[in-house]
Design a protein around this motif. Sequence first.
Motif, PDB file in Angstrom:
ATOM      1  N   TRP A 253       0.821  -1.217   0.000  1.00  0.00           N
ATOM      2  CA  TRP A 253       0.000   0.000   0.000  1.00  0.00           C
ATOM      3  C   TRP A 253       0.858   1.272   0.000  1.00  0.00           C
ATOM      4  O   TRP A 253       0.371   2.342   0.337  1.00  0.00           O
ATOM      5  CB  TRP A 253      -0.919   0.013   1.221  1.00  0.00           C
ATOM      6  N   ALA A 254       2.133   1.171  -0.363  1.00  0.00           N
ATOM      7  CA  ALA A 254       3.029   2.336  -0.361  1.00  0.00           C
ATOM      8  C   ALA A 254       3.539   2.594  -1.776  1.00  0.00           C
ATOM      9  O   ALA A 254       3.941   1.668  -2.468  1.00  0.00           O
ATOM     10  CB  ALA A 254       4.195   2.108   0.591  1.00  0.00           C
ATOM     11  N   GLU A 255       3.519   3.853  -2.197  1.00  0.00           N
ATOM     12  CA  GLU A 255       3.965   4.211  -3.546  1.00  0.00           C
ATOM     13  C   GLU A 255       4.999   5.333  -3.564  1.00  0.00           C
ATOM     14  O   GLU A 255       5.785   5.421  -4.501  1.00  0.00           O
ATOM     15  CB  GLU A 255       2.745   4.652  -4.395  1.00  0.00           C
ATOM     16  N   SER A 256       5.021   6.188  -2.565  1.00  0.00           N
ATOM     17  CA  SER A 256       5.794   7.428  -2.646  1.00  0.00           C
ATOM     18  C   SER A 256       7.125   7.408  -1.910  1.00  0.00           C
ATOM     19  O   SER A 256       7.886   8.371  -1.994  1.00  0.00           O
ATOM     20  CB  SER A 256       4.949   8.594  -2.089  1.00  0.00           C
ATOM     21  N   LEU A 257       7.428   6.341  -1.186  1.00  0.00           N
ATOM     22  CA  LEU A 257       8.610   6.329  -0.338  1.00  0.00           C
ATOM     23  C   LEU A 257       9.885   6.560  -1.148  1.00  0.00           C
ATOM     24  O   LEU A 257      10.029   6.079  -2.267  1.00  0.00           O
ATOM     25  CB  LEU A 257       8.739   4.998   0.403  1.00  0.00           C
ATOM     26  N   SER A 258      10.827   7.274  -0.524  1.00  0.00           N
ATOM     27  CA  SER A 258      12.133   7.509  -1.143  1.00  0.00           C
ATOM     28  C   SER A 258      13.182   7.525  -0.044  1.00  0.00           C
ATOM     29  O   SER A 258      13.695   8.580   0.338  1.00  0.00           O
ATOM     30  CB  SER A 258      12.139   8.825  -1.926  1.00  0.00           C
ATOM     31  N   PRO A 259      13.543   6.352   0.496  1.00  0.00           N
ATOM     32  CA  PRO A 259      14.475   6.293   1.619  1.00  0.00           C
ATOM     33  C   PRO A 259      15.902   6.627   1.197  1.00  0.00           C
ATOM     34  O   PRO A 259      16.263   6.514   0.015  1.00  0.00           O
ATOM     35  CB  PRO A 259      14.370   4.840   2.088  1.00  0.00           C
ATOM     36  N   ILE A 260      16.717   7.005   2.156  1.00  0.00           N
ATOM     37  CA  ILE A 260      18.137   7.236   1.895  1.00  0.00           C
ATOM     38  C   ILE A 260      18.799   5.933   1.450  1.00  0.00           C
ATOM     39  O   ILE A 260      19.548   5.885   0.476  1.00  0.00           O
ATOM     40  CB  ILE A 260      18.847   7.774   3.155  1.00  0.00           C
ATOM     41  N   ALA A 261      18.517   4.854   2.176  1.00  0.00           N
ATOM     42  CA  ALA A 261      19.032   3.530   1.834  1.00  0.00           C
ATOM     43  C   ALA A 261      17.962   2.502   2.159  1.00  0.00           C
ATOM     44  O   ALA A 261      17.118   2.721   3.036  1.00  0.00           O
ATOM     45  CB  ALA A 261      20.316   3.229   2.605  1.00  0.00           C
ATOM     46  N   SER A 262      17.984   1.387   1.461  1.00  0.00           N
ATOM     47  CA  SER A 262      16.961   0.358   1.651  1.00  0.00           C
ATOM     48  C   SER A 262      17.589  -1.017   1.486  1.00  0.00           C
ATOM     49  O   SER A 262      18.629  -1.162   0.845  1.00  0.00           O
ATOM     50  CB  SER A 262      15.826   0.542   0.636  1.00  0.00           C
ATOM     51  N   VAL A 263      16.944  -2.019   2.060  1.00  0.00           N
ATOM     52  CA  VAL A 263      17.462  -3.381   1.944  1.00  0.00           C
ATOM     53  C   VAL A 263      16.321  -4.389   1.953  1.00  0.00           C
ATOM     54  O   VAL A 263      15.337  -4.225   2.681  1.00  0.00           O
ATOM     55  CB  VAL A 263      18.448  -3.704   3.093  1.00  0.00           C
ATOM     56  N   VAL A 264      16.456  -5.425   1.109  1.00  0.00           N
ATOM     57  CA  VAL A 264      15.658  -6.645   1.217  1.00  0.00           C
ATOM     58  C   VAL A 264      16.609  -7.707   1.758  1.00  0.00           C
ATOM     59  O   VAL A 264      17.548  -8.122   1.080  1.00  0.00           O
ATOM     60  CB  VAL A 264      15.074  -7.085  -0.133  1.00  0.00           C
ATOM     61  N   LEU A 265      16.415  -8.118   2.987  1.00  0.00           N
ATOM     62  CA  LEU A 265      17.345  -9.018   3.661  1.00  0.00           C
ATOM     63  C   LEU A 265      17.382 -10.398   3.026  1.00  0.00           C
ATOM     64  O   LEU A 265      18.442 -11.009   2.881  1.00  0.00           O
ATOM     65  CB  LEU A 265      16.954  -9.163   5.132  1.00  0.00           C
ATOM     66  N   ASN A 266      16.224 -10.902   2.668  1.00  0.00           N
ATOM     67  CA  ASN A 266      16.078 -12.253   2.116  1.00  0.00           C
ATOM     68  C   ASN A 266      14.634 -12.415   1.687  1.00  0.00           C
ATOM     69  O   ASN A 266      13.767 -11.623   2.102  1.00  0.00           O
ATOM     70  CB  ASN A 266      16.435 -13.322   3.166  1.00  0.00           C
TER      71      ASN A 266
END
Length: 521
Positions: A212-225
């Motif tokens: 349900w999120a479309e606008s996020l713009s984080p400094i850094a992001s991760v998909v752990l697994n």
Amino acid sequence: MGGWTVMSRGESRGKAGVQERLASLTSWDADWSGLRVLVTGIGVSGFAAADTLIELGACVVVIDGSVTERTQAQADTLRIVGALDVLLGPEAVQSLPLIDGELPDLVVTSPGWRPDQAVLAAAARKDIPVWGDVELAWRVRTRRGKKTADWLAVTGTNGKTTTVGMAESMLRAAGLKAVAVGNVGKPVLDAIREPVEYDVFVVELSSFQLHWAESLSPIASVVLNVAEDHVDWHGSYASYLADKAKIYHNTQKAAVYNAEQIETERMVEEADVIEGCRAIGFTTTTPAISMVGVVEGLLVDRAFIAERRDHAAELASIKDLGRTAPRHMVANALAAAALVRAYGVEPVAVREGLRAYLPGDHRIQSVATVDGVEWINDSKATNPHAASASLAAFESVVWIAGGLSKGVTYDELVAGNSKRLKAVVLIGVDSSELAAALARHAANVPVIPVEAGQTGEDRPDGALIMARAVELAAEAAGAGDTVLMAPAAASMDQFASYAQRGEAFVDAVRNLVEGRAQSKE
């Protein structure tokens, strides 16, 4: 519903006008007044969303399917602070309510609500936008022209809470005002409204929230697994992966991926990031350039140093993670380190943050060692991937497992860990899928079911069920064994939450220990 009043904005609100207005709502200071908003769910996230929207001046109606002492108290509070109405009960969640005779302009949903739920499906048919609480939080993060905090975003099938906790500890060791928020427990909306000028939010995001999120713009992001999980909610594993991948969209500086899992690397390759954003891998083996990894027991950085082609910066030692540091814990530490290094944190703060970090309960929590048997609580292992990581940390295991499966399969889990299993104690209302996998891939391992009837109650009682499971596990275990409660399933069939399940296990083990001590007196 009579008596609701809404600020007049003309006789008709065309869809184009509403869409244009919603697009303009990108700060706390935007004009939210009079916006008709339906909030679905009155739990922690839903309450925070409704409370925030009321403060912003929106016309808010809240619905929830349950009628309990807690939901009624929450409803009373929201009415007092200005909700137009709060509708509780099964009938309240069957159709879109009208607000002053008109459909809502916007729906803000709690994370657990599935897209095919009747109200959300009706909103989709009517082309009414649906946001999650995290989308709302991102839009109101700027107040009086100033951002409340930078965002570092974390998702993954497993390890999210550990990773955000480690990153929070590292950031604080660097002297920054940081807090872990989101799916970890504290709603990000509550953190935004706190009278604290935070520097950084470390945001734990579930696949539900990302959907349900479309606008996020984080400094850094991760998909752990990633591993098969919540297929019942998303409809397919492919849809689950697609929602997880949304975390990389518009990432500004570093898209961090698991170099040991190609799916996460592909997510980064396909992500539409901000120009200049770097792809940073983490691995529990020797890192290549633009990665963090492990060399001779040290966590090292070959990503955020100028001499990365032929040098690595020492970040910490595996020993800094504590007495026992299974591989997945090392991976979590590396992912957290990559996030904070992308933010500019120095190596010394990574080390000090890991030393200061205290793991949460129910995550490979050592409860007791009795007569040479170690008892481990990993109730947070709510899917096969998490349970496999737990099992891999021990050699000879009496495994307490089972519960609500969420549509996943267990063959790979059992086949990969069958040699570690001394016995399996099955809990859960229906653990037939896990039992069948054990029969196929671990036929020589004793499987001991805990039937609901064994509790002496007509209905399942979590505490009694767990007490019986612990008794049976104690009978099967001997010196040198580990009794591991890592259910590989959700808890809601017999417990209110994974935390309650874990607490029941801890209580049962402690009662066992006390009983044995008394028998020796």
